[in-house]
Write a protein that holds these residues in place. Structure first.
Motif, PDB file in Angstrom:
ATOM      1  N   SER A  93      -2.171  11.772   1.142  1.00 15.42           N
ATOM      2  CA  SER A  93      -2.798  10.445   0.995  1.00 15.42           C
ATOM      3  C   SER A  93      -3.891  10.383  -0.060  1.00 15.42           C
ATOM      4  CB  SER A  93      -3.399  10.002   2.342  1.00 15.42           C
ATOM      5  OG  SER A  93      -4.604  10.712   2.610  1.00 15.42           O
TER       6      SER A  93
ATOM      7  N   ILE B 294      -5.649   6.988   7.937  1.00 13.91           N
ATOM      8  CA  ILE B 294      -5.643   6.748   6.488  1.00 13.91           C
ATOM      9  C   ILE B 294      -6.006   5.290   6.203  1.00 13.91           C
ATOM     10  CG2 ILE B 294      -4.171   6.745   4.421  1.00 13.91           C
ATOM     11  CD1 ILE B 294      -2.620   9.130   5.846  1.00 13.91           C
ATOM     12  N   PHE B 295      -5.530   4.383   7.040  1.00 10.38           N
ATOM     13  CA  PHE B 295      -5.902   2.963   6.909  1.00 10.38           C
ATOM     14  C   PHE B 295      -7.428   2.828   6.975  1.00 10.38           C
ATOM     15  CE2 PHE B 295      -2.767  -0.673   7.513  1.00 10.38           C
ATOM     16  CZ  PHE B 295      -3.523  -1.595   6.796  1.00 10.38           C
TER      17      PHE B 295
ATOM     18  N   GLU C 200     -17.109   6.055  -0.477  1.00  3.68           N
ATOM     19  CA  GLU C 200     -16.752   7.414  -0.931  1.00  3.68           C
ATOM     20  C   GLU C 200     -17.407   8.499  -0.066  1.00  3.68           C
ATOM     21  OE1 GLU C 200     -14.689   9.921  -2.671  1.00  3.68           O
ATOM     22  OE2 GLU C 200     -13.910   7.873  -2.661  1.00  3.68           O
TER      23      GLU C 200
ATOM     24  N   GLN D  19      -9.360   4.263   3.953  1.00  7.26           N
ATOM     25  CA  GLN D  19      -9.328   3.382   2.782  1.00  7.26           C
ATOM     26  C   GLN D  19     -10.407   2.302   2.857  1.00  7.26           C
ATOM     27  OE1 GLN D  19      -5.258   1.994   2.420  1.00  7.26           O
ATOM     28  NE2 GLN D  19      -4.600   3.890   1.447  1.00  7.26           N
TER      29      GLN D  19
ATOM     30  N   ALA E 282      -9.567  -1.920   9.579  1.00  2.74           N
ATOM     31  CA  ALA E 282     -10.227  -1.747   8.274  1.00  2.74           C
ATOM     32  C   ALA E 282     -11.282  -2.836   8.059  1.00  2.74           C
ATOM     33  CB  ALA E 282      -9.178  -1.782   7.158  1.00  2.74           C
TER      34      ALA E 282
ATOM     35  N   ASN F 166       0.851  -1.187   0.000  1.00  4.28           N
ATOM     36  CA  ASN F 166       0.000   0.000   0.000  1.00  4.28           C
ATOM     37  C   ASN F 166       0.891   1.243   0.000  1.00  4.28           C
ATOM     38  OD1 ASN F 166      -1.704   2.144   0.929  1.00  4.28           O
ATOM     39  ND2 ASN F 166      -3.166   0.602   1.606  1.00  4.28           N
TER      40      ASN F 166
ATOM     41  N   VAL G 183       0.449   4.370  -0.337  1.00  3.54           N
ATOM     42  CA  VAL G 183       0.017   5.547   0.433  1.00  3.54           C
ATOM     43  C   VAL G 183       0.389   5.379   1.908  1.00  3.54           C
ATOM     44  CG1 VAL G 183      -2.025   6.786   1.255  1.00  3.54           C
ATOM     45  CG2 VAL G 183      -1.814   6.189  -1.167  1.00  3.54           C
TER      46      VAL G 183
ATOM     47  N   PHE H 296      -6.900  11.305   0.771  1.00  2.55           N
ATOM     48  CA  PHE H 296      -8.135  11.083   1.540  1.00  2.55           C
ATOM     49  C   PHE H 296      -8.535  12.296   2.375  1.00  2.55           C
ATOM     50  CE2 PHE H 296      -6.991   6.853   0.312  1.00  2.55           C
ATOM     51  CZ  PHE H 296      -8.217   6.247   0.089  1.00  2.55           C
TER      52      PHE H 296
END
Ligand code: DHB
Ligand code: MG
Length: 226
Positions: free
Chosen positions: A110, A78-79, A86, A82, A55, A25, A27, A112
């Motif tokens: 990232s 960020i994990f 959306e 993901q 996640a 990953n 990112v 995000f």
């Protein structure tokens, strides 16, 4: 604290798990690299296999709104982003200005940033100031100062709905929670957390798991809100 003689093995097994099961990953790898380049420690992030667990819990429960207490570098943030659809949203609260600045750099890099609302402040103040009509959160990750966990549990329960999942990091601290000679505020806070979770009227079910790995010996607690 002295390093456990098994720590090398735990780290090697974490590497093995990561190589086999955690997709590469860029990112997230960039987040770790940038954090290191900025001179921040690496032990405060969750491990990749732990981030994956967060996640997966988010995806299993179809969560859209996440509250995180303790952003640090935003690796877990960020994990979790993901794992969201959306239209997902994460409010992540960080008490240290040096950490929130680093976190915002990592979030901006990232892709995000549109989902992540990272704010500086004490979690109880920030949460109290949320508008009255703020929708409850579906998933809550508490990974901030351990001394305040009992208070954080209560303010998070107040922002939950039936079925909200609450995960708390670092609740075992190499077994120090059982050491009667350890009266550090962080350890006392964790003992008070366990007492609070025991038979809590707003918790439907609750457990804790001891973990070993590249972050040493610690553990997660997990609760489902009644
Ligand atoms: C510490 C805090 C964390 O949240 C963590 O995951 C590991 C260590 C700490 O304060 O030492
Ligand atoms: Mg932690």
């Amino acid at each position: 604290m002295t390093q456990n003689p098994l720590a090398e093995c735990w780290t090697a097994v974490d590497d093995y798990i990561e190589q086999h099961l955690i997709p590469s990953n860029p990112v997230l790898e960039q987040t770790l690299q940038h954090t290191e380049q900025r001179g921040f420690p690496s032990h405060l992030h969750v491990a990749p296999n732990q981030g994956m667990l967060l996640a997966m819990l988010i995806q299993m429960n179809g969560c859209k709104r996440i509250l995180e207490l303790g952003t640090f570098a935003a690796y877990s943030t960020i994990f979790m982003a993901q794992a969201l659809p959306e239209d997902g949203y994460i409010l992540s609260i960080e008490g240290r200005d040096t950490h929130i600045a680093l976190a915002q750099e990592n979030i901006d890099a990232s892709g995000f940033a549109h989902m992540i609302d990272a704010r500086l402040g004490h979690a109880s103040n920030v949460i109290q100031q949320l508008p009255a009509d703020t929708a409850p959160f579906d998933f809550i990750f508490i990974d901030a100062d351990k001394q305040s966990y009992p208070e954080y549990l209560e303010i998070c329960l107040a922002r939950s709905r039936t079925g909200t999942v609450i995960v708390l990091d670092n609740v075992i601290r190499a077994g120090e929670i059982l050491n009667p000679d350890n009266q550090k505020p962080s350890i006392v806070g964790l003992r008070d957390l366990f007492s609070a979770m025991q038979n809590h009227p707003q918790i439907a079910s609750c457990t804790a798991l001891q973990t070993v790995g590249c972050k040493g010996y610690d553990g997660f607690a997990i609760a489902i809100v009644k």
